[in-house]
Design an enzyme around this catalytic site. Structure first.
Site, PDB file in Angstrom:
ATOM      1  N   GLU A 189     -24.325 -36.874  61.443  1.00  0.00           N
ATOM      2  CA  GLU A 189     -24.793 -37.747  60.364  1.00  0.00           C
ATOM      3  C   GLU A 189     -26.253 -38.135  60.606  1.00  0.00           C
ATOM      4  O   GLU A 189     -26.590 -38.489  61.730  1.00  0.00           O
ATOM      5  CB  GLU A 189     -23.955 -39.016  60.260  1.00  0.00           C
ATOM      6  CG  GLU A 189     -24.232 -39.752  58.954  1.00  0.00           C
ATOM      7  CD  GLU A 189     -23.477 -41.082  58.827  1.00  0.00           C
ATOM      8  OE1 GLU A 189     -23.110 -41.662  59.858  1.00  0.00           O
ATOM      9  OE2 GLU A 189     -23.296 -41.524  57.697  1.00  0.00           O
TER      10      GLU A 189
ATOM     11  N   GLY B 287     -24.828 -46.439  68.062  1.00  0.00           N
ATOM     12  CA  GLY B 287     -23.791 -47.231  68.722  1.00  0.00           C
ATOM     13  C   GLY B 287     -22.507 -46.421  68.758  1.00  0.00           C
ATOM     14  O   GLY B 287     -21.821 -46.346  69.765  1.00  0.00           O
ATOM     15  N   ALA B 288     -22.208 -45.781  67.620  1.00  0.00           N
ATOM     16  CA  ALA B 288     -21.006 -44.963  67.508  1.00  0.00           C
ATOM     17  C   ALA B 288     -21.086 -44.147  66.224  1.00  0.00           C
ATOM     18  O   ALA B 288     -21.921 -44.417  65.363  1.00  0.00           O
ATOM     19  CB  ALA B 288     -19.767 -45.846  67.468  1.00  0.00           C
ATOM     20  N   MET B 289     -20.207 -43.142  66.119  1.00  0.00           N
ATOM     21  CA  MET B 289     -20.198 -42.292  64.926  1.00  0.00           C
ATOM     22  C   MET B 289     -18.765 -41.979  64.537  1.00  0.00           C
ATOM     23  O   MET B 289     -17.964 -41.555  65.357  1.00  0.00           O
ATOM     24  CB  MET B 289     -20.984 -41.006  65.224  1.00  0.00           C
ATOM     25  CG  MET B 289     -20.941 -39.977  64.111  1.00  0.00           C
ATOM     26  SD  MET B 289     -21.680 -40.610  62.572  1.00  0.00           S
ATOM     27  CE  MET B 289     -20.703 -39.732  61.357  1.00  0.00           C
ATOM     28  N   GLU B 290     -18.478 -42.170  63.239  1.00  0.00           N
ATOM     29  CA  GLU B 290     -17.085 -42.184  62.766  1.00  0.00           C
ATOM     30  C   GLU B 290     -16.477 -40.816  62.482  1.00  0.00           C
ATOM     31  O   GLU B 290     -15.546 -40.728  61.683  1.00  0.00           O
ATOM     32  CB  GLU B 290     -17.018 -43.028  61.491  1.00  0.00           C
ATOM     33  CG  GLU B 290     -17.720 -42.422  60.252  1.00  0.00           C
ATOM     34  CD  GLU B 290     -19.146 -42.896  60.059  1.00  0.00           C
ATOM     35  OE1 GLU B 290     -19.760 -43.346  61.048  1.00  0.00           O
ATOM     36  OE2 GLU B 290     -19.660 -42.800  58.935  1.00  0.00           O
ATOM     37  N   ASN B 291     -16.951 -39.728  63.123  1.00  0.00           N
ATOM     38  CA  ASN B 291     -16.373 -38.398  62.872  1.00  0.00           C
ATOM     39  C   ASN B 291     -14.859 -38.516  62.703  1.00  0.00           C
ATOM     40  O   ASN B 291     -14.196 -39.166  63.512  1.00  0.00           O
ATOM     41  CB  ASN B 291     -16.648 -37.472  64.056  1.00  0.00           C
ATOM     42  CG  ASN B 291     -18.073 -37.551  64.533  1.00  0.00           C
ATOM     43  OD1 ASN B 291     -18.981 -37.315  63.771  1.00  0.00           O
ATOM     44  ND2 ASN B 291     -18.265 -37.938  65.790  1.00  0.00           N
TER      45      ASN B 291
ATOM     46  N   HIS C 241     -15.472 -51.275  63.147  1.00  0.00           N
ATOM     47  CA  HIS C 241     -16.395 -50.661  62.176  1.00  0.00           C
ATOM     48  C   HIS C 241     -16.050 -49.180  61.976  1.00  0.00           C
ATOM     49  O   HIS C 241     -15.880 -48.712  60.855  1.00  0.00           O
ATOM     50  CB  HIS C 241     -17.824 -50.826  62.703  1.00  0.00           C
ATOM     51  CG  HIS C 241     -18.892 -50.254  61.830  1.00  0.00           C
ATOM     52  ND1 HIS C 241     -19.708 -51.031  61.047  1.00  0.00           N
ATOM     53  CD2 HIS C 241     -19.277 -48.975  61.618  1.00  0.00           C
ATOM     54  CE1 HIS C 241     -20.556 -50.253  60.390  1.00  0.00           C
ATOM     55  NE2 HIS C 241     -20.315 -48.988  60.720  1.00  0.00           N
ATOM     56  N   GLU C 242     -15.928 -48.458  63.081  1.00  0.00           N
ATOM     57  CA  GLU C 242     -15.698 -47.009  62.974  1.00  0.00           C
ATOM     58  C   GLU C 242     -14.317 -46.696  62.418  1.00  0.00           C
ATOM     59  O   GLU C 242     -14.139 -45.725  61.684  1.00  0.00           O
ATOM     60  CB  GLU C 242     -15.893 -46.328  64.336  1.00  0.00           C
ATOM     61  CG  GLU C 242     -17.243 -46.584  64.996  1.00  0.00           C
ATOM     62  CD  GLU C 242     -18.427 -46.273  64.101  1.00  0.00           C
ATOM     63  OE1 GLU C 242     -18.319 -45.412  63.214  1.00  0.00           O
ATOM     64  OE2 GLU C 242     -19.481 -46.933  64.268  1.00  0.00           O
TER      65      GLU C 242
ATOM     66  N   HIS D  83     -14.280 -46.918  58.727  1.00  0.00           N
ATOM     67  CA  HIS D  83     -14.879 -45.718  58.125  1.00  0.00           C
ATOM     68  C   HIS D  83     -13.865 -44.601  57.889  1.00  0.00           C
ATOM     69  O   HIS D  83     -14.086 -43.743  57.043  1.00  0.00           O
ATOM     70  CB  HIS D  83     -15.946 -45.143  59.058  1.00  0.00           C
ATOM     71  CG  HIS D  83     -17.314 -45.715  58.864  1.00  0.00           C
ATOM     72  ND1 HIS D  83     -17.888 -45.859  57.623  1.00  0.00           N
ATOM     73  CD2 HIS D  83     -18.243 -46.145  59.751  1.00  0.00           C
ATOM     74  CE1 HIS D  83     -19.106 -46.371  57.771  1.00  0.00           C
ATOM     75  NE2 HIS D  83     -19.345 -46.560  59.049  1.00  0.00           N
TER      76      HIS D  83
END
Ligand SMILES: [Zn+2]
Length: 1035
Positions: free
Chosen positions: A304, A438-442, A473-474, A477
């Site tokens: 992303e 911080g993080a990624m919601e794959n 949060h993730e 998503h």
């Protein structure tokens, strides 16, 4: 995605537009097909989705050299001339008349060996041509075309301008966005990463359907070397095809000699090779050092927003959803992870295995695809119908339990809340040692920074709160973003605003002990501060280029988005209305893409809010215009008049004073001010309106608990009544309302609506204040002023400001404990209060901090400094030579990620300039201090007197290295610019910053954060001019 300290976005530098590209690239690569030139192939009629020819942007997109290619000498002359704008001389004739400056007899030779006379002639000609260029530039682009200019109402078809592909052939597409004629259905990906050579090869098989007749397939690919391509139409035999590439837009294309017909299915197979990315996006290499000092390598992905195309050729826009079947080869000692569970493993050779994952059970956007090759280990448990796991490097396995617990509670909560079960059979949460966001919601494979996921059981509630926020949060998503996705990045807030809102909302229910309300309140204050700048932007706005997309990952999409959803939720009638609307939205659009209005319509269908305003009508006024309103209250007896105007710190003529918002104004009064039932609502849709209250009401407070996104000004008498009430009894208002008054009054003082004197008179009540929210807000505002004074070397005022803060908050500072503390709000309070006390060199605070550090060092790691006090303790310790060195040694060996960050903040707060220089360089080098932490280092260095100029110099000297690491527009770069410039308040510094950024051109000068930085410096300057003399009087 959660940007946290920084985010990862695509780093590829695409040109801002075609004009810049053709002006500054040595190889002019765009040809005007509007001319009839026999040397150019003709193209088929336009697709229905073909972009229209835009005369203005085509003006410089011309070469027309055709058969008359120049030799090298000529080319030198040509390129310098082109920089002066000569290139579009060619467009008037494809035959190049002999008088043209490009002909062999004339200029070229004299350019290569000029005599004085020819130099003069050359210069003269250049001047003439440049002048003509200027004239031509301002003429409409159609002036010299054969057909002439189109009349406004002309119906003649517009012609496309095709750019030139890498091979020299014309690229058959003219827009940065992909055509809609082809829809990908499924991807079959095989990836063969080699972690020794840090390269990979891949094969992508894309099955597609033709939506409407077309003679081309256009998709994305960046930094991939396509080695072979075959195409199969329906049941026909596959055949080799040529792939054209247009690098500036990261597109590749296959052209066909006859139409692909609507409804046909086809398969494109592409073999390719590439290097693993050395930045934080695409398919990137990473490494960590294990506890025995061995370097371990791994490869992970971050796609992303626009980097899937760096790992495999694809239709890399969120609306092109498809299914994915992924296969990855690996060595024996590695494991692989992807969105879906592993289906099977086959042996390829001695030490090489191929893992094949199940085909995705849902269609997903390319930016949500993910895979990892590493030696991580998991802990797992079943939640509902899915297997939930947390992965990390083997030696940190005991740091994963909190994350697994929290994630399983949250997954269950969201399953119930959305009334749609999480759709994949598994969900992995993976801590990646090198990770910029911080993080990624794959989908099914959420990646985190180690600090955002790993936390020790005995860690402080504040550290746990941070981890819980990111997980919440993730996980949100997985529904909002993954199941239902924004159609294009202009509506990014649909993803991010919603996930940000849900992270607070879910934790209020799931983990009430984390007491998340104060954190959300502070976030809303900061969102207001940012949005008060003229450089802000509407929540939903048009974006096209890579940098524009990257810049959407900012406070407006996240924090303002979340604040607006809170305001909407609290203004809808009935507690469940919001939730019902959301469920309807998710069910209706499950698996597809949406725009903002789809959300409003779903919420409207459920219920019409008070006074018959539809959700769309109300919310459009908040999402389509930037900024927010100032609500001015004036009272005469029982009549209260509310007036709205834009709250804008910098006056802007282009800003219409007619901007209006539909404001669900809430208010309470002295007879009932605490419970939610006290809240009354009045919708202000017009410039001004009047409401009636009993004459006996002594005071009104608007914006109950600051759940609306606006600021309130009461006028002198009403302010005085509120201040009096608070002085008599702090508890007449909720702590959120007290914090809101403090925030608003400082904001109004920056706007010039209330005097600093009035601000200080409100703060007088604070000697009785003990709640975290108002105290932290007041201290934040006061230390901002203190730092500005400090940086201007206003020593007298600095001392007086110190006295003022210590006098007003001294008792509170004195009363703080230094032992373990369980309650989050108490931790928030004491960490803020003690940080300020020690930074002002309050003797008792400094002494306590030193003692705690000494005990910790002497205990050989058995003693513990409470998590919320670590930052203040390490910051005090870092001010002496000996302890700084000890701290650095501790940093090297620390295993707790949260503690490491606190140590790093401490180390970077040193006032020793040699150490400042060292730590900045170390952060950029990335060995001892990971480069992902550089934004944090720069921010800590900038806050001190010794470091703030250093940090700015560092940024200017290392700009190219910085944009190599952090993409232009990325959150990391936004943060670096903000922290190094926000304390400037003089004309000299304003000039410096302005001249530095304007010199960058396409290396970052266009970033919104640059405009923001300049605006903030001007505002600081204005504030100082107004308030310096007054401060001398009042403090
Ligand atoms: Zn997010």
């Amino acid at each position: 995605m959660d940007p946290f300290d920084s985010n990862s976005a695509d780093r590829a530098n695409m040109p801002r537009n075609m004009i810049e590209n053709s002006m500054f690239e040595e190889e002019s690569d765009v040809v005007d097909l509007a001319k009839e030139s026999p040397s150019f192939p003709t193209f088929p009629a336009l697709d229905p989705d073909e972009v229209a020819y835009e005369p203005r942007s085509s003006r410089l997109l011309v070469r027309g050299l055709g058969e008359n290619d120049m030799d090298e000498d000529e080319e030198d002359c040509e390129s310098s001339a082109r920089l002066l704008g000569m290139s579009f001389m060619n467009r008037s004739s494809s035959l190049r008349p002999s008088s043209s400056p490009y002909t062999r007899q004339g200029l070229p030779r004299s350019c290569s060996r000029p005599s004085a006379r020819t130099t003069v002639v050359c210069v003269l000609l250049l001047v003439i041509v440049a002048s003509m260029a200027m004239v031509l530039y301002f003429l409409p682009g159609c002036t010299f075309t054969k057909s002439g200019c189109l009349k406004p109402n002309s119906t003649a078809p517009l012609q496309p301008v095709y750019p030139q592909s890498t091979s020299g052939e014309l690229f058959p597409w003219t827009d940065i966005r992909l055509p809609a004629s082809i829809q990908p259905l499924s991807y079959d990906l095989t990836l063969n990463p080699d972690l020794n050579t840090m390269t990979f090869t891949g094969r992508t098989v894309i099955k597609m359907t033709v939506r409407h007749d077309t003679m081309r397939i256009v998709l994305h690919s960046a930094e991939l070397k396509i080695t072979n391509a075959t195409f199969q139409l329906g049941d026909r035999k596959p055949s080799d095809v040529t792939v054209l590439e247009y690098k500036p837009w990261q597109q590749i294309a296959v052209k066909f000699s006859e139409d692909l017909k609507a409804g046909q299915e086809c398969v494109l197979t592409l073999d390719y090779s590439a290097n693993l990315s050395h930045t934080y996006d695409g398919f990137y290499k990473s490494s960590y050092t294990d506890k025995d000092g061995n370097k371990r390598v791994l490869a992970a992905t971050q796609f992303e927003p626009l980097a899937a195309r760096k790992a495999f050729p694809c239709f890399d826009e969120p609306a092109f959803k498809a299914s994915f079947l992924i296969k990855i080869s690996r060595n024996q000692n590695f494991t692989t992870l992807s969105n879906m569970p592993k289906a099977k493993t086959t042996s390829l050779s001695n030490d090489l295995w191929l893992d094949e994952f199940e085909k995705t059970s849902v269609n997903m956007s390319t930016y949500l695809v993910a895979f990892i090759v590493a030696d991580f280990t998991p802990i797992s448990r079943n939640v509902s119908k899915s297997l939930l796991s947390v992965y990390c490097v083997p030696e940190k396995k005991e740091h994963t339990e909190y994350a697994l617990d929290t994630a399983s509670k949250l997954l269950q909560f969201y399953n119930d809340f959305f009334e749609i079960d999480y759709p994949l059979p598994k969900l992995d949460l993976v801590a990646v040692p090198d990770f910029l966001a911080g993080a990624m919601e794959n989908w099914g494979l959420i990646t985190f920074r180690e600090t955002s996921l790993l936390v020790l059981k005995q860690s402080s509630p504040l550290d746990k709160q941070l981890v819980a926020f990111v997980i919440a949060h993730e996980l949100a998503h997985q529904w909002f973003g993954n199941l239902v996705t924004m159609r294009w990045w202009n509506d990014l807030w649909l993803n991010e605003g919603f996930a940000s809102y849900m992270q607070y909302m879910s934790l209020q229910t799931v983990l009430p002990q984390l007491d998340v309300d104060n954190a959300f309140l502070a976030v809303r204050f900061r969102a207001l501060d940012k949005d008060a700048l003229n450089s802000s932007h509407p929540v939903s706005m048009q974006v096209r280029t890579t940098e524009q997309v990257a810049e959407m990952f900012d406070s407006v999409s996240y924090e303002k988005g979340a604040s607006l959803l809170l305001m909407l939720n609290s203004s809808l009638p009935g507690e469940q209305q919001f939730r019902k609307g959301i469920i309807q939205y998710l069910k209706e659009f499950s698996g597809s893409n949406t725009v903002t209005d789809d959300l409003w319509n779903s919420l409207t269908q459920v219920e019409v809010p008070p006074q018959q305003v539809t959700v769309s009508e109300m919310m459009s006024s908040w999402t389509l215009q930037k900024g927010f309103p100032l609500v001015i209250v004036s009272r005469k007896g029982d009549q209260v008049t509310l007036t709205q105007e834009p709250f804008l710190l910098t006056a802007d003529n282009s800003r219409h004073t007619s901007s209006l918002w539909h404001i669900p104004v809430t208010y309470i009064n002295d007879s009932c001010s605490l419970a939610p039932e006290c809240k009354q609502v009045f919708t202000l849709k017009t410039k001004s309106a009047t409401l009636k209250i009993p004459e006996s009401v002594k005071w009104l407070k608007l914006n109950y608990k600051n759940s609306g996104f606006y600021i309130v000004h009461y006028g002198n008498e009403s302010w005085a009544a509120l201040i009096d009430a608070l002085k008599n009894n702090v508890s007449v208002l909720t702590h959120e309302d007290r914090a809101s008054l403090i925030h608003n009054t400082f904001a109004l003082s920056r706007l010039g609506r209330v005097s600093l004197h009035q601000v200080l008179s409100l703060l007088n009540y604070m000697t009785n204040e003990t709640e975290a929210a108002p105290v932290t807000e007041a201290l934040l505002q006061l230390t901002t002023i203190y730092r500005l004074l400090d940086k201007r070397q206003e020593e007298g005022l600095v001392a007086r400001m110190e006295n003022y803060i210590l006098h007003n908050f001294g008792a509170l500072m004195e009363n703080q404990s230094w032992g373990e503390e369980d309650r989050v709000s108490k931790q928030e309070l004491r960490s803020a209060v003690l940080r300020v006390a020690c930074s002002l060199h309050e003797p008792k605070c400094c002494q306590q901090a030193k003692t705690l550090f000494k005990q910790y060092v002497e205990s050989n790691g058995t003693a513990r400094i409470p998590g919320d006090l670590q930052r203040v303790v390490y910051t005090v310790a870092a001010q002496t030579d000996e302890d700084w060195t000890t701290l650095l040694e501790m940093y090297r060996h620390a295993t707790s990620d949260a503690e490491k960050r606190n140590m790093l903040r401490g180390l970077a707060s040193t006032q020793d300039t040699r150490r400042i220089a060292w730590i900045l360089k170390a952060g950029l080098r990335g060995d001892l201090i990971q480069t992902q932490e550089l934004a944090l280092v720069i921010s800590a260095v900038s806050s001190g007197f010794a470091g703030y100029l250093f940090a700015w110099d560092f940024v200017t000297e290392n700009w190219d290295a910085l944009i190599e690491e952090f993409p232009v527009g990325s959150f990391a770069l936004q943060s670096i610019i903000q922290s190094t410039t926000s304390q400037f308040s003089t004309q000299t510094h304003l000039d410096q910053v302005q001249s530095f950024f304007s010199g960058l051109k396409d290396r970052g000068s266009e970033m919104r954060s640059v405009q923001e930085a300049l605006e903030v410096i001007r505002l600081n300057q204005r504030w100082m001019e107004t308030n310096l003399p007054l401060l001398k009087h009042w403090l």
